[in-house]
Motif scaffolding. Sequence first.
Motif, PDB file in Angstrom:
ATOM      1  N   ASP A  33       0.928  -1.115  -0.099  1.00 26.17           N
ATOM      2  CA  ASP A  33       0.149  -0.056   0.134  1.00 26.17           C
ATOM      3  C   ASP A  33       1.021   1.411  -0.181  1.00 26.17           C
ATOM      4  OD1 ASP A  33      -1.888   1.986   2.131  1.00 26.17           O
ATOM      5  OD2 ASP A  33      -2.820   1.356   0.108  1.00 26.17           O
ATOM      6  N   ALA A  34       1.997   1.146   0.926  1.00 24.37           N
ATOM      7  CA  ALA A  34       2.963   2.435   0.800  1.00 24.37           C
ATOM      8  C   ALA A  34       3.471   2.590  -0.616  1.00 24.37           C
ATOM      9  CB  ALA A  34       4.050   2.096   1.887  1.00 24.37           C
ATOM     10  N   GLU A  35       3.952   1.461  -1.125  1.00 25.75           N
ATOM     11  CA  GLU A  35       4.583   1.381  -2.348  1.00 25.75           C
ATOM     12  C   GLU A  35       3.519   2.126  -3.367  1.00 25.75           C
ATOM     13  OE1 GLU A  35       7.257  -1.095  -5.354  1.00 25.75           O
ATOM     14  OE2 GLU A  35       6.204  -2.179  -3.838  1.00 25.75           O
ATOM     15  N   SER A  36       2.331   1.709  -3.415  1.00 28.61           N
ATOM     16  CA  SER A  36       1.534   1.996  -4.502  1.00 28.61           C
ATOM     17  C   SER A  36       1.138   3.778  -4.216  1.00 28.61           C
ATOM     18  CB  SER A  36       0.002   1.337  -4.252  1.00 28.61           C
ATOM     19  OG  SER A  36      -0.414   1.552  -3.158  1.00 28.61           O
ATOM     20  N   GLN A  37       1.056   4.207  -2.980  1.00 26.62           N
ATOM     21  CA  GLN A  37       1.002   5.543  -2.551  1.00 26.62           C
ATOM     22  C   GLN A  37       1.950   6.250  -3.405  1.00 26.62           C
ATOM     23  OE1 GLN A  37      -0.308   6.463   1.378  1.00 26.62           O
ATOM     24  NE2 GLN A  37      -1.111   4.548   1.692  1.00 26.62           N
ATOM     25  N   MET A  38       3.475   5.781  -2.853  1.00 30.20           N
ATOM     26  CA  MET A  38       4.659   6.374  -3.403  1.00 30.20           C
ATOM     27  C   MET A  38       4.656   6.597  -4.838  1.00 30.20           C
ATOM     28  SD  MET A  38       7.733   5.654  -5.020  1.00 30.20           S
ATOM     29  CE  MET A  38       7.895   4.325  -4.863  1.00 30.20           C
ATOM     30  N   ILE A  39       4.324   5.548  -5.491  1.00 33.02           N
ATOM     31  CA  ILE A  39       4.163   5.544  -7.053  1.00 33.02           C
ATOM     32  C   ILE A  39       3.067   6.589  -7.453  1.00 33.02           C
ATOM     33  CG2 ILE A  39       3.394   4.314  -9.295  1.00 33.02           C
ATOM     34  CD1 ILE A  39       4.730   1.734  -7.707  1.00 33.02           C
ATOM     35  N   GLU A  40       1.918   6.678  -6.672  1.00 37.81           N
ATOM     36  CA  GLU A  40       0.960   7.531  -7.098  1.00 37.81           C
ATOM     37  C   GLU A  40       1.339   9.014  -6.845  1.00 37.81           C
ATOM     38  OE1 GLU A  40      -3.517   8.680  -5.588  1.00 37.81           O
ATOM     39  OE2 GLU A  40      -2.869   6.795  -5.304  1.00 37.81           O
ATOM     40  N   ALA A  41       2.140   9.204  -5.847  1.00 35.71           N
ATOM     41  CA  ALA A  41       2.552  10.490  -5.681  1.00 35.71           C
ATOM     42  C   ALA A  41       3.551  10.979  -6.632  1.00 35.71           C
ATOM     43  CB  ALA A  41       3.225  10.642  -4.342  1.00 35.71           C
ATOM     44  N   PHE A  42       4.524   9.971  -7.018  1.00 38.10           N
ATOM     45  CA  PHE A  42       5.616  10.453  -7.997  1.00 38.10           C
ATOM     46  C   PHE A  42       4.891  10.645  -9.466  1.00 38.10           C
ATOM     47  CE2 PHE A  42       8.463   9.513 -11.209  1.00 38.10           C
ATOM     48  CZ  PHE A  42       9.965   9.974 -10.296  1.00 38.10           C
ATOM     49  N   LYS A  43       3.919   9.912  -9.668  1.00 36.93           N
ATOM     50  CA  LYS A  43       3.312  10.250 -10.924  1.00 36.93           C
ATOM     51  C   LYS A  43       2.327  11.532 -10.697  1.00 36.93           C
ATOM     52  CE  LYS A  43       2.181   5.538 -12.522  1.00 36.93           C
ATOM     53  NZ  LYS A  43       1.332   4.724 -12.686  1.00 36.93           N
ATOM     54  N   GLU A  44       1.782  11.947  -9.616  1.00 37.96           N
ATOM     55  CA  GLU A  44       1.257  13.196  -9.769  1.00 37.96           C
ATOM     56  C   GLU A  44       2.212  14.421  -9.771  1.00 37.96           C
ATOM     57  OE1 GLU A  44      -2.054  15.286  -6.478  1.00 37.96           O
ATOM     58  OE2 GLU A  44      -1.582  13.307  -6.284  1.00 37.96           O
ATOM     59  N   GLY A  45       3.233  14.111  -8.937  1.00 37.17           N
ATOM     60  CA  GLY A  45       4.366  15.165  -9.082  1.00 37.17           C
ATOM     61  C   GLY A  45       4.994  15.483 -10.586  1.00 37.17           C
ATOM     62  N   TYR A  46       5.129  14.409 -11.153  1.00 37.07           N
ATOM     63  CA  TYR A  46       5.301  14.347 -12.680  1.00 37.07           C
ATOM     64  C   TYR A  46       4.159  15.469 -13.457  1.00 37.07           C
ATOM     65  CZ  TYR A  46       7.967  13.449 -16.844  1.00 37.07           C
ATOM     66  OH  TYR A  46       8.798  13.508 -18.064  1.00 37.07           O
ATOM     67  N   GLU A  47       3.007  15.025 -13.239  1.00 42.23           N
ATOM     68  CA  GLU A  47       2.008  15.453 -13.965  1.00 42.23           C
ATOM     69  C   GLU A  47       1.843  17.122 -13.694  1.00 42.23           C
ATOM     70  OE1 GLU A  47      -1.662  13.273 -13.157  1.00 42.23           O
ATOM     71  OE2 GLU A  47      -0.757  11.604 -14.216  1.00 42.23           O
ATOM     72  N   GLU A  48       2.173  17.369 -12.486  1.00 42.75           N
ATOM     73  CA  GLU A  48       1.929  18.851 -12.203  1.00 42.75           C
ATOM     74  C   GLU A  48       3.136  19.598 -12.553  1.00 42.75           C
ATOM     75  OE1 GLU A  48      -0.334  20.294 -10.764  1.00 42.75           O
ATOM     76  OE2 GLU A  48      -1.765  18.296 -10.539  1.00 42.75           O
ATOM     77  N   PHE A  49       4.566  18.890 -12.431  1.00 39.58           N
ATOM     78  CA  PHE A  49       5.611  19.488 -13.230  1.00 39.58           C
ATOM     79  C   PHE A  49       5.193  19.881 -14.577  1.00 39.58           C
ATOM     80  CE2 PHE A  49       9.845  18.565 -15.482  1.00 39.58           C
ATOM     81  CZ  PHE A  49      10.201  19.723 -15.409  1.00 39.58           C
ATOM     82  N   GLU A  50       4.877  19.077 -15.555  1.00 45.76           N
ATOM     83  CA  GLU A  50       4.433  19.118 -16.960  1.00 45.76           C
ATOM     84  C   GLU A  50       3.184  20.216 -17.047  1.00 45.76           C
ATOM     85  OE1 GLU A  50       3.402  15.308 -18.428  1.00 45.76           O
ATOM     86  OE2 GLU A  50       5.337  15.240 -19.490  1.00 45.76           O
ATOM     87  N   ASN A  51       2.453  20.432 -16.095  1.00 43.63           N
ATOM     88  CA  ASN A  51       1.443  21.591 -16.198  1.00 43.63           C
ATOM     89  C   ASN A  51       2.078  22.837 -15.659  1.00 43.63           C
ATOM     90  OD1 ASN A  51      -0.373  19.445 -16.951  1.00 43.63           O
ATOM     91  ND2 ASN A  51      -0.957  19.106 -15.041  1.00 43.63           N
ATOM     92  N   GLY A  52       3.393  22.887 -15.077  1.00 45.49           N
ATOM     93  CA  GLY A  52       3.839  24.136 -14.763  1.00 45.49           C
ATOM     94  C   GLY A  52       3.873  24.405 -13.256  1.00 45.49           C
ATOM     95  N   ASP A  53       3.296  23.565 -12.456  1.00 46.05           N
ATOM     96  CA  ASP A  53       3.029  23.887 -10.960  1.00 46.05           C
ATOM     97  C   ASP A  53       4.158  23.357 -10.428  1.00 46.05           C
ATOM     98  OD1 ASP A  53       2.379  24.463  -8.561  1.00 46.05           O
ATOM     99  OD2 ASP A  53       0.383  23.600  -8.659  1.00 46.05           O
ATOM    100  N   VAL A  54       5.190  23.938 -10.115  1.00 45.95           N
ATOM    101  CA  VAL A  54       6.511  23.329  -9.914  1.00 45.95           C
ATOM    102  C   VAL A  54       6.543  23.221  -8.268  1.00 45.95           C
ATOM    103  CG1 VAL A  54       8.950  23.930  -9.543  1.00 45.95           C
ATOM    104  CG2 VAL A  54       7.961  24.473 -11.708  1.00 45.95           C
ATOM    105  N   LEU A  55       5.907  24.038  -7.636  1.00 48.61           N
ATOM    106  CA  LEU A  55       6.170  24.050  -5.964  1.00 48.61           C
ATOM    107  C   LEU A  55       5.330  22.875  -5.716  1.00 48.61           C
ATOM    108  CD1 LEU A  55       5.846  27.936  -5.155  1.00 48.61           C
ATOM    109  CD2 LEU A  55       7.767  26.554  -5.369  1.00 48.61           C
TER     110      LEU A  55
END
Length: 277
Positions: A33-55
């Motif tokens: 469950d922790a691993e899946s949460q980590m992967i989900e957070a990583f993917k979300e971070g990458y998507e937000e980076f591509e969208n321009g929300d760096v912080l």
Amino acid sequence: MVFFKNTLLILYLCVMVLACSKQEKISVVEEKDAESQMIEAFKEGYEEFENGDVLFAAKKFNEAELLFPQSPWAPKAALMSAYVYYSQDYYYDAEAELIRFIKTYPKHKDLPYAHFLLAICYYEKIVDEKKDLAPLIKAKDKFNFIIDTYPNTDFALDSKYKIDLIDDYLAAKEMYIASHYIKKKKWIAAINRYKTVIEKYEKTIFVEEALHRLVELYFTLGLKNESQKYASILGYNYQSSIWYEKSYKIFNKNYKSKTQLRKEKKSILKKFKKLFN
């Protein structure tokens, strides 16, 4: 009675085995469950980076690292956090993340890249060499570290190129200070600055002018032997330079450069043509 005790022991052992089995199962589930949460957070971070929300992206990458720190994705998340800060010129935040990465993951395969990106952060903060030398010195030290520690990498090649540019900045600083001393008629202080340029930054574009200024200054001070020494160095290495022509003219007052001769020829030609108008 003995039979009863044996039965209780068997029952106890069965309960313990089942409990351990259940606990191990829960642990595995929680880990997944922790691993899946980590992967989900990583993917979300990458998507937000591509969208321009760096912080927000950096926050999600930090979150991914904390959720499952033993995962091989944790150091990648830490490095991504540093990179997204750098990409939008948040150099101080990027530096903090990179320094933490280097301390936390001292044997990671991406360590050369982390050091290089840290050097680039220092380099990008160079605004005006006349005012602040700290970013220049930090960047040069870090690039030299990369060349010494990772000599066979592309980062080392790029670091050598960056050091040449930094040396141009540092030489420019010395030239600026030297010219200031000349205005104040502090000849010795100016001489020392020009000597620094030719001794430490001999590959920069400022060497020719620095040599000429030494010829001028020593000649002004009446030290003609010293003046001639630097004129000889200038002539040997940069004979076609305009600075050599200027130095040569110090010792030969009647010397006329090729440019001056061409101008005189044009002037004579104009006067000659006027005779027939």
